[in-house]
Scaffold this active site. Structure first.
Site, PDB file in Angstrom:
ATOM      1  N   TYR A   1      37.900 -30.599 113.753  1.00 37.76           N
ATOM      2  CA  TYR A   1      37.797 -29.847 115.007  1.00 37.76           C
ATOM      3  C   TYR A   1      39.075 -30.058 115.814  1.00 37.76           C
ATOM      4  O   TYR A   1      39.593 -31.176 115.907  1.00 37.76           O
ATOM      5  CB  TYR A   1      36.598 -30.356 115.826  1.00 37.76           C
ATOM      6  CG  TYR A   1      36.432 -29.647 117.151  1.00 37.76           C
ATOM      7  CD1 TYR A   1      35.580 -28.549 117.267  1.00 37.76           C
ATOM      8  CD2 TYR A   1      37.135 -30.058 118.281  1.00 37.76           C
ATOM      9  CE1 TYR A   1      35.435 -27.887 118.473  1.00 37.76           C
ATOM     10  CE2 TYR A   1      36.997 -29.395 119.488  1.00 37.76           C
ATOM     11  CZ  TYR A   1      36.148 -28.311 119.580  1.00 37.76           C
ATOM     12  OH  TYR A   1      36.014 -27.653 120.772  1.00 37.76           O
TER      13      TYR A   1
ATOM     14  N   GLU B   1      40.005 -22.755 120.477  1.00 39.11           N
ATOM     15  CA  GLU B   1      39.150 -23.681 119.733  1.00 39.11           C
ATOM     16  C   GLU B   1      39.199 -23.357 118.249  1.00 39.11           C
ATOM     17  O   GLU B   1      39.001 -22.207 117.864  1.00 39.11           O
ATOM     18  CB  GLU B   1      37.701 -23.581 120.243  1.00 39.11           C
ATOM     19  CG  GLU B   1      36.780 -24.593 119.581  1.00 39.11           C
ATOM     20  CD  GLU B   1      35.330 -24.422 120.014  1.00 39.11           C
ATOM     21  OE1 GLU B   1      34.799 -23.302 119.889  1.00 39.11           O
ATOM     22  OE2 GLU B   1      34.729 -25.416 120.468  1.00 39.11           O
TER      23      GLU B   1
END
Ligand code: ADP
Ligand code: MG
Length: 399
Positions: free
Chosen positions: A119, A207
């Protein structure tokens, strides 16, 4: 402003970021053509909506056992079947709310052999006035869950925009992802490219979930979401063109055309206010009186008749609205002019719900007189507390 995954990937590719090959498609035939341009034999068909959680999402029109909005396809025929299944149907994910979002675009992309999922996100950290790079080894899952149950697995690296991205920032990212050798170098380079893209495009949020390590040792961006600072869009006409109004609330799109700041909320009392601070106070005082605001709406400094009319129409387009509270301070704009605008607008939209108006400021007496003599059932509030009490009582009486 938000954009689609495939658009964000195309923007990032310009900065050298590694992206699997893929093409957008609006029809089943385009999806098939897109797949034919890819090497195969594994394809991924991805619903393009402005919401995450697509993989685990469910289509309203298909049974509970049907696959979600991110599907692996092993042949062109499977790509065709998946495209037929998805286009035009409504995908419900944890981020769309129960009503879901209609899928009007697909992205057909290379299937990647995944070894690890990570991530990585970039945000504007208003508290420190810096760019925050949030990194975790726990990719592919909801970052909120990771933050809740294993916060130690999230590392935040802040970058001072005045100083820019330094080599030590890249090393910190690679270290947080526990990468060695060539992958460590790739992570450093990627972090720098992402920071450059984020700054150059005036990003608000970027993101990547997941960022993957492939079985043959490459770091690739598999999924990305990107949003932009609306106030800086004028500097990026190329980004502005990516706006997909079908993904936005129609009332909010209409409001932005009239330069009104409008946000829909869950209550039943529509609010029209000038100034964001006054709008916040108005919403608070409605709640204090036991009711809930249906919206936030700031008509801004120059509340002209056209603007007030547009604002009334937008408020009334919300079927939940059972009453309207107008709270305007006539500073630059005089109260009598505002009252004229309110009366003209109320007549034009054939106002069907109770309306309480609180005016204060220059020429307030004249303004109140205009409202009283208008022949319309407009109730005047003497002050903010009185006006809020009156509208809440009117709505309760009508119910
Ligand atoms: P969302 O976050 O909206 O569910 P993602 O693009 O993250 O959508 O896809 C969900 C999961 O599907 C990913 O975590 C990944 O495991 C898998 N996936 C997505 N794209 C690919 C791809 N190109 N190749 C292989 N697997 C993929
Ligand atoms: Mg994802």
């Amino acid at each position: 402003m938000n954009i689609h995954e495939y658009q964000a990937k195309e923007l990032l590719a310009d900065f050298g970021v590694g992206i699997p090959a893929g093409h957008a498609a609006l029809t089943v035939e385009e999806a098939v053509e897109a797949a034919k341009k890819l090497p195969g034999p594994l394809y991924v068909v991805k619903a393009q909506i402005h919401a995450g959680g697509r993989g685990k999402g469910k289509f309203k029109e298909l049974g509970p056992d049907a696959k979600g909005g991110v599907r692996l396809a092993k042949s062109i025929d499977e790509v065709r079947a998946d495209a037929q299944d998805m286009l035009g149907n409504t995908l419900v994910t944890v981020q769309t709310g129960d009503e879901g979002k209609q899928v009007n675009r697909l992205y057909v992309t290379d299937g990647v052999d995944i070894a690890e999922e990570y991530y990585l996100a970039l945000l504007v950290d208003r508290a420190s006035g810096q760019v925050a790079m949030v990194v975790s080894t726990e990719g592919g899952m909801d970052i909120e869950d990771v933050a809740h149950s294993t916060p130690e697995k999230i590392t935040t690296i802040t970058i001072d925009p005045a100083q820019g991205f330094m080599p030590h920032h890249g090393r910190a990212v690679a270290f947080a992802l526990k990468l060695d050798g060539d992958l460590n170098k790739q992570a450093q380079k990627l972090a720098k490219q992402l920071y450059e893209a984020f700054m150059a495009l005036d990003g608000e949020m970027l993101e990547i979930n997941p960022l993957v390590e492939t079985k043959d040792g490459k770091l690739l961006v598999l999924d990305t979401k990107m949003s932009f600072d609306g106030n800086a869009l004028y500097r990026h006409p190329k980004v502005e063109e990516l706006r997909d109004e079908t993904e936005e609330d129609p009332a909010e799109v209409e409001a932005s055309k009239h330069d009104l700041a409008y946000i829909k909320l869950d209550g039943n009392i529509g609010c029209m206010v000038n100034g964001a601070g006054l709008a916040m106070a108005t919403m608070d005082i409605i709640k204090l009186n036991g009711a809930f605001p249906a919206n936030f709406l700031d008509v801004g400094g120059g509340a002209t008749t056209e603007k007030v009319t547009a604002a009334f129409k937008i408020i009334l387009s919300d079927p939940a609205v059972e009453g309207i509270l107008v709270n305007i301070f006539g500073g630059i704009m005089k109260c009598d002019i505002i009252a004229d605008g309110i009366v003209a607008a109320a007549k034009e939209v054939n106002l069907s719900v109770p309306l309480v108006v609180r005016l204060e400021g220059t020429n307030v007496e004249k303004g109140k007189e205009i409202l009283e003599n208008s022949g319309l059932p407009i109730v005047s509030g003497d002050n903010l507390g009185d006006a809020a009490e009156k509208i809440v009582a009117q709505v309760k009486k009508a119910a």
